[in-house]
Enzyme design. Structure first.
Site, PDB file in Angstrom:
ATOM      1  N   GLU A  60      23.078  56.302  41.072  1.00  0.00           N
ATOM      2  CA  GLU A  60      23.632  57.046  39.928  1.00  0.00           C
ATOM      3  C   GLU A  60      22.760  56.922  38.669  1.00  0.00           C
ATOM      4  O   GLU A  60      22.667  57.866  37.892  1.00  0.00           O
ATOM      5  CB  GLU A  60      25.065  56.603  39.612  1.00  0.00           C
ATOM      6  CG  GLU A  60      25.248  55.109  39.518  1.00  0.00           C
ATOM      7  CD  GLU A  60      26.223  54.684  38.422  1.00  0.00           C
ATOM      8  OE1 GLU A  60      26.486  53.480  38.338  1.00  0.00           O
ATOM      9  OE2 GLU A  60      26.672  55.526  37.634  1.00  0.00           O
ATOM     10  N   ASP A 115      25.617  50.524  47.735  1.00  0.00           N
ATOM     11  CA  ASP A 115      26.999  50.542  47.221  1.00  0.00           C
ATOM     12  C   ASP A 115      27.808  51.755  47.705  1.00  0.00           C
ATOM     13  O   ASP A 115      29.029  51.741  47.633  1.00  0.00           O
ATOM     14  CB  ASP A 115      26.998  50.546  45.686  1.00  0.00           C
ATOM     15  CG  ASP A 115      26.236  49.372  45.103  1.00  0.00           C
ATOM     16  OD1 ASP A 115      26.102  48.343  45.795  1.00  0.00           O
ATOM     17  OD2 ASP A 115      25.756  49.481  43.958  1.00  0.00           O
ATOM     18  N   MET A 140      28.390  42.519  47.722  1.00  0.00           N
ATOM     19  CA  MET A 140      27.960  43.387  46.621  1.00  0.00           C
ATOM     20  C   MET A 140      28.764  44.689  46.616  1.00  0.00           C
ATOM     21  O   MET A 140      29.719  44.845  47.372  1.00  0.00           O
ATOM     22  CB  MET A 140      26.469  43.678  46.741  1.00  0.00           C
ATOM     23  CG  MET A 140      25.589  42.532  46.289  1.00  0.00           C
ATOM     24  SD  MET A 140      23.854  43.044  46.317  1.00  0.00           S
ATOM     25  CE  MET A 140      23.094  41.715  45.394  1.00  0.00           C
ATOM     26  N   ARG A 176      36.073  27.362  51.510  1.00  0.00           N
ATOM     27  CA  ARG A 176      34.631  27.436  51.248  1.00  0.00           C
ATOM     28  C   ARG A 176      34.273  28.868  50.844  1.00  0.00           C
ATOM     29  O   ARG A 176      34.938  29.820  51.272  1.00  0.00           O
ATOM     30  CB  ARG A 176      33.821  27.058  52.488  1.00  0.00           C
ATOM     31  CG  ARG A 176      33.971  25.612  52.910  1.00  0.00           C
ATOM     32  CD  ARG A 176      33.258  24.671  51.955  1.00  0.00           C
ATOM     33  NE  ARG A 176      33.250  23.308  52.455  1.00  0.00           N
ATOM     34  CZ  ARG A 176      34.212  22.404  52.252  1.00  0.00           C
ATOM     35  NH1 ARG A 176      35.283  22.738  51.552  1.00  0.00           N
ATOM     36  NH2 ARG A 176      34.100  21.185  52.744  1.00  0.00           N
ATOM     37  N   GLN A 218      21.997  41.371  51.689  1.00  0.00           N
ATOM     38  CA  GLN A 218      22.593  42.666  52.052  1.00  0.00           C
ATOM     39  C   GLN A 218      21.639  43.835  51.802  1.00  0.00           C
ATOM     40  O   GLN A 218      21.855  44.940  52.266  1.00  0.00           O
ATOM     41  CB  GLN A 218      23.876  42.911  51.236  1.00  0.00           C
ATOM     42  CG  GLN A 218      24.990  41.945  51.576  1.00  0.00           C
ATOM     43  CD  GLN A 218      26.040  41.870  50.471  1.00  0.00           C
ATOM     44  OE1 GLN A 218      27.071  42.522  50.549  1.00  0.00           O
ATOM     45  NE2 GLN A 218      25.800  41.096  49.442  1.00  0.00           N
TER      46      GLN A 218
HETATM   47  O1  F6P Z   1      23.307  48.651  43.214  1.00  0.00           O
HETATM   48  C1  F6P Z   1      22.869  47.795  44.199  1.00  0.00           C
HETATM   49  C2  F6P Z   1      23.169  46.352  43.856  1.00  0.00           C
HETATM   50  O2  F6P Z   1      22.757  45.534  44.930  1.00  0.00           O
HETATM   51  C3  F6P Z   1      24.633  46.061  43.494  1.00  0.00           C
HETATM   52  O3  F6P Z   1      25.446  45.965  44.638  1.00  0.00           O
HETATM   53  C4  F6P Z   1      24.496  44.794  42.706  1.00  0.00           C
HETATM   54  O4  F6P Z   1      25.550  44.626  41.796  1.00  0.00           O
HETATM   55  C5  F6P Z   1      23.197  44.986  41.993  1.00  0.00           C
HETATM   56  O5  F6P Z   1      22.462  45.955  42.695  1.00  0.00           O
HETATM   57  C6  F6P Z   1      22.382  43.724  41.868  1.00  0.00           C
HETATM   58  O6  F6P Z   1      21.286  43.997  41.075  1.00  0.00           O
HETATM   59  P1  F6P Z   1      20.010  43.069  40.947  1.00  0.00           P
HETATM   60  O7  F6P Z   1      19.176  43.266  42.166  1.00  0.00           O
HETATM   61  O8  F6P Z   1      19.324  43.571  39.734  1.00  0.00           O
HETATM   62  O9  F6P Z   1      20.483  41.653  40.838  1.00  0.00           O
END
Ligand code: F6P
Length: 341
Positions: free
Chosen positions: A102, A127, A169, A265, A273
């Protein structure tokens, strides 16, 4: 034609498959392809590189992006947009393929609307939160990895009679959580779209224990608004906070243990991911998107984005696709809920 290609935002498996497909189809048509380094930063700072048959060979199964990526937002930099347009013109580019989520595609939509930049989009993100397409590539791989992790956590949870909290994530939508949670047989799933109280979540776990099941798997999205938890870390250039810094999984795990006495835990899956090879489904989707983007360029259908609708690859406007986030609909959560407790 001279066609630029950039990858922006968080990387995800399948980016290289798109680059390869755009390249292959463009070369067949006699076009020249230029790689833009590190997303919009490459156009702001004039960092371009030739992208020929040799550069795109052997990259289909490779994770990450051979072009590099950043979260640079030209709209947030002094003179950023002007520099993008200057670089574009000076390099003799006639079209641009922007591969992103986006944020990256929002910039592409703006540059097309306001400056008639000849750009087409390809939707990527683990996402899966982009409107205008049924799925983004990268999502299937992330769900595969998260599901495998849940499967592994099941056996150790059962051996120790523990509650295992898995933080996945997905930013402010729960697509990864709900899909991997259903696939992995999670006992409770917490997603931003469907807030429930900690007590309600705990009651599901208690119900299981009453049925003689002494272990549970709880999947929680990193963006879940847990009672009493703060906002998170610093904002990036698109105004997103680093959700991993909020530690929502840890906070939930602590509460579960405190309120129930069940040993708990927490596993935060994080960037695993996003790393490594794309699944076959993502390779195929990315390849089909890449071919479509090259076709859109050839047909001069600028301001459009390749999109999956049902099983067909079609075009939608970048503006519509980036207007709002695609959230998890209640029906999806109902599927997950049928297996809670
Ligand atoms: O948009 C992809 C994503 O992996 C999200 O799921 C996560 O919040 C973000 O990017 C993490 O970003 P960065 O790699 O900058 O830590």
């Amino acid at each position: 034609m001279k066609v630029g290609v950039l990858t922006g935002g968080g990387d995800c498996p399948g980016l290289n498959a798109v680059i390869r497909a755009v390249g292959r189809r463009s070369f067949q048509r006699g076009h020249e392809v230029v790689g833009v380094r590190d997303g919009w930063r490459g156009l702001v700072e004039d960092e371009l590189e030739p992208l020929g048959p040799r550069e795109i060979s052997g990259i289909l199964p490779r994770g990450g992006t051979i072009l590099g990526t950043t979260r640079t937002n030209p709209y947030k930099l002094d003179g950023g947009v002007g520099r993008v347009l200057d670089t574009f013109e000076r390099a003799g580019l006639e079209a641009l393929v922007a591969i992103g989520g986006e944020d990256t595609l929002g910039v592409a939509a703006g540059l097309f609307e306001e400056h008639a930049l000849p750009v087409v989009g390809v939707p990527k993100t683990i996402d899966n939160d982009l409107s205008g397409t049924d799925y983004t590539f990268g999502f299937d791989t992330a769900v595969f990895i998260a599901t495998e992790a849940i499967d592994r956590l099941h056996t150790t949870a059962e051996s120790h009679n523990r509650v295992m909290v898995v933080e996945v994530m997905g930013r402010n939508t729960g697509w990864i959580a709900v899909t991997s949670g259903i696939a992995g047989g999670a006992d409770v799933i917490l997603i931003p779209e469907q807030p429930i109280s900690i007590d309600d979540a705990i009651n599901e776990i208690r119900r299981r224990h009453e049925r003689g099941k002494d272990f549970s798997i709880v999947v929680i999205s990193e963006g879940y608004e847990l009672e009493g938890l703060g906002d998170g870390g610093a904002e990036d250039e698109f105004g997103h906070v680093r959700l991993s810094e909020r530690g929502v999984g840890e906070a939930l795990g602590r509460e579960i243990e405190k309120r129930t006495g069940y040993e708990t835990r927490v596993t935060v899956l994080g960037h695993v991911q996003r790393g490594g090879s794309p699944t076959p489904r993502d390779r195929v989707l990315a390849t089909r998107f890449g071919l479509k983007a090259a076709d859109l360029v050839d047909d001069q259908r600028f301001g459009q984005m390749a999109s999956l609708q049902g099983d067909r690859i079609v075009e939608v406007s970048l503006k519509d696709a980036t207007a709002e986030l695609k959230t998890v609909p209640p029906e999806w959560y109902d599927v997950a809920k049928a297996f809670f407790g």
